[in-house]
Scaffold this active site. Structure first.
Site, PDB file in Angstrom:
ATOM      1  CD  GLU A 164      -1.315  10.776   3.144  1.00  0.00           C
ATOM      2  OE1 GLU A 164      -0.467  11.385   3.828  1.00  0.00           O
ATOM      3  OE2 GLU A 164      -1.483  10.996   1.926  1.00  0.00           O
ATOM      4  CE  LYS A 212       5.009  10.868   4.096  1.00  0.00           C
ATOM      5  NZ  LYS A 212       4.196  12.036   3.721  1.00  0.00           N
ATOM      6  CB  CYS A 231       2.191  11.022   1.390  1.00  0.00           C
ATOM      7  SG  CYS A 231       2.073  12.678   0.700  1.00  0.00           S
TER       8      CYS A 231
END
Length: 332
Positions: free
Chosen positions: A70, A132, A199
């Protein structure tokens, strides 16, 4: 007793299953970039140099796909040409698709940013990106900002201003396999599909299920667990990923900036991990492993939480029925 026996037998059968299918070599790179350096422009070149060096070493093992963690690219990949060109040159050098974590800026509105993953094909083209869809409250955004605006002033670390993605992206790339027998040899080119959990998205089963239903053959989790420091939290995060692999019977590959970068098979077993002298956390390195792609679709993948909803319904119905019977007896 019967239900426990059935569950045990089912578990034994599943654990002893042998999955067959196309073999795919995936390599994860763990950069171990300190938090205070990640967004410091003075360290930008050093960060990219480290990832380039690790990736070149990893490429010697001829992976089908290389995965960075990430926000491994220290900037806005699509809008900063120096970054995208540098990554593109690396991809052309290693001759393998490269998935990177990056920030993305909305080209229509320069004030909108996304925490994203981007895929470079082995010919250097940036073909797909995923934004995301489930953000970290009080980490990437402030919920009910007008009410909780004071939190930003007292937070020990800056709170991001990231927007929520809208699409469940399924990435794809081509792999080439040679087949040979005594009379003839030929080349097979196949398309491989996968999706990315950024995440803590791997703690939400509905996100993984959505990706698999859209055609992902395996899942990738890119994250940064440096926030947890030297605690058990990084390993607890992996335990969530184990359930996502089992629920959908897919491989799950984890690439962390630092944390537990590993490979989880369809049975939820951690089959390999980045390790230096027995340490997984706060070390830099890479690890390649062959995963097996299967087309299994589980009950959960197809129907979701219907069993859980059924249990809730039966519990509520049972409680209601009990109360009705009790009230009836009391009235008599």
């Amino acid at each position: 007793i019967l239900l426990i026996f059935i569950a045990l037998i089912y578990g034994i059968v599943r654990v002893n299953n042998i999955f067959t299918g196309e073999s795919l070599k995936v390599c994860v790179v763990q950069g171990n970039i300190p938090q205070h350096q990640k967004w410091d422009m003075n360290f930008r070149d050093d960060i990219l140099t480290k990832y380039e060096s690790l990736t070149r070493e990893a490429a010697k093992q001829l992976p089908d796909l290389v995965v960075w963690p990430e926000t491994s690219v220290p900037g806005f990949l699509e809008s900063e040409k120096d970054l995208s060109e540098r990554v593109r040159r690396l991809v052309l050098e290693i001759k393998a698709p490269l998935l990177v974590g990056t920030l993305r800026e909305d080209r229509k509105d320069q004030d909108i940013y996304y925490n994203s993953a981007a895929l470079f094909q082995k010919d250097g083209r940036l073909t797909d990106s995923y934004d995301k869809v489930h953000l970290v409250p009080f980490g990437e955004y402030i919920p009910l900002k007008k009410i909780f605006s004071f939190v930003e002033k007292i937070a020990p670390m800056p709170i991001g201003d990231v927007s929520k993605g809208k699409d469940y992206t399924v990435f794809s790339f081509m792999i080439e396999r040679g087949v040979r027998n005594k009379d003839i040899s030929w080349r097979l080119i196949k398309r491989v599909k996968f999706s990315v959990l950024i995440c803590f998205e791997d703690i939400f089963p509905e996100i993984s299920r959505e990706f698999v239903n859209k055609g992902a053959s395996f899942l990738v989790n890119i994250t940064n667990d440096a926030w947890y420091k030297r605690t058990s939290a990084a390993y607890q995060h992996v335990q969530c990923a184990v359930f996502r692999a089992i629920e959908n019977r897919v491989n799950l590959v984890r690439a962390t900036n630092t944390g537990f970068s590993c490979f989880i098979d369809q049975k939820g077993k951690v089959i390999d991990a980045v390790s230096v002298n027995g340490e997984n956390l706060f070390v830099d390195g890479f690890k390649s492993h062959d995963i097996v792609l299967t087309r299994t679709r589980t009950f959960y993948t197809l129907y979701g939480d219907v069993f859980a909803y059924l249990c809730i319904f039966l519990t509520c119905f049972g409680a209601l029925f009990y109360n009705i019977k009790r009230n009836d007896r009391m009235m008599r």
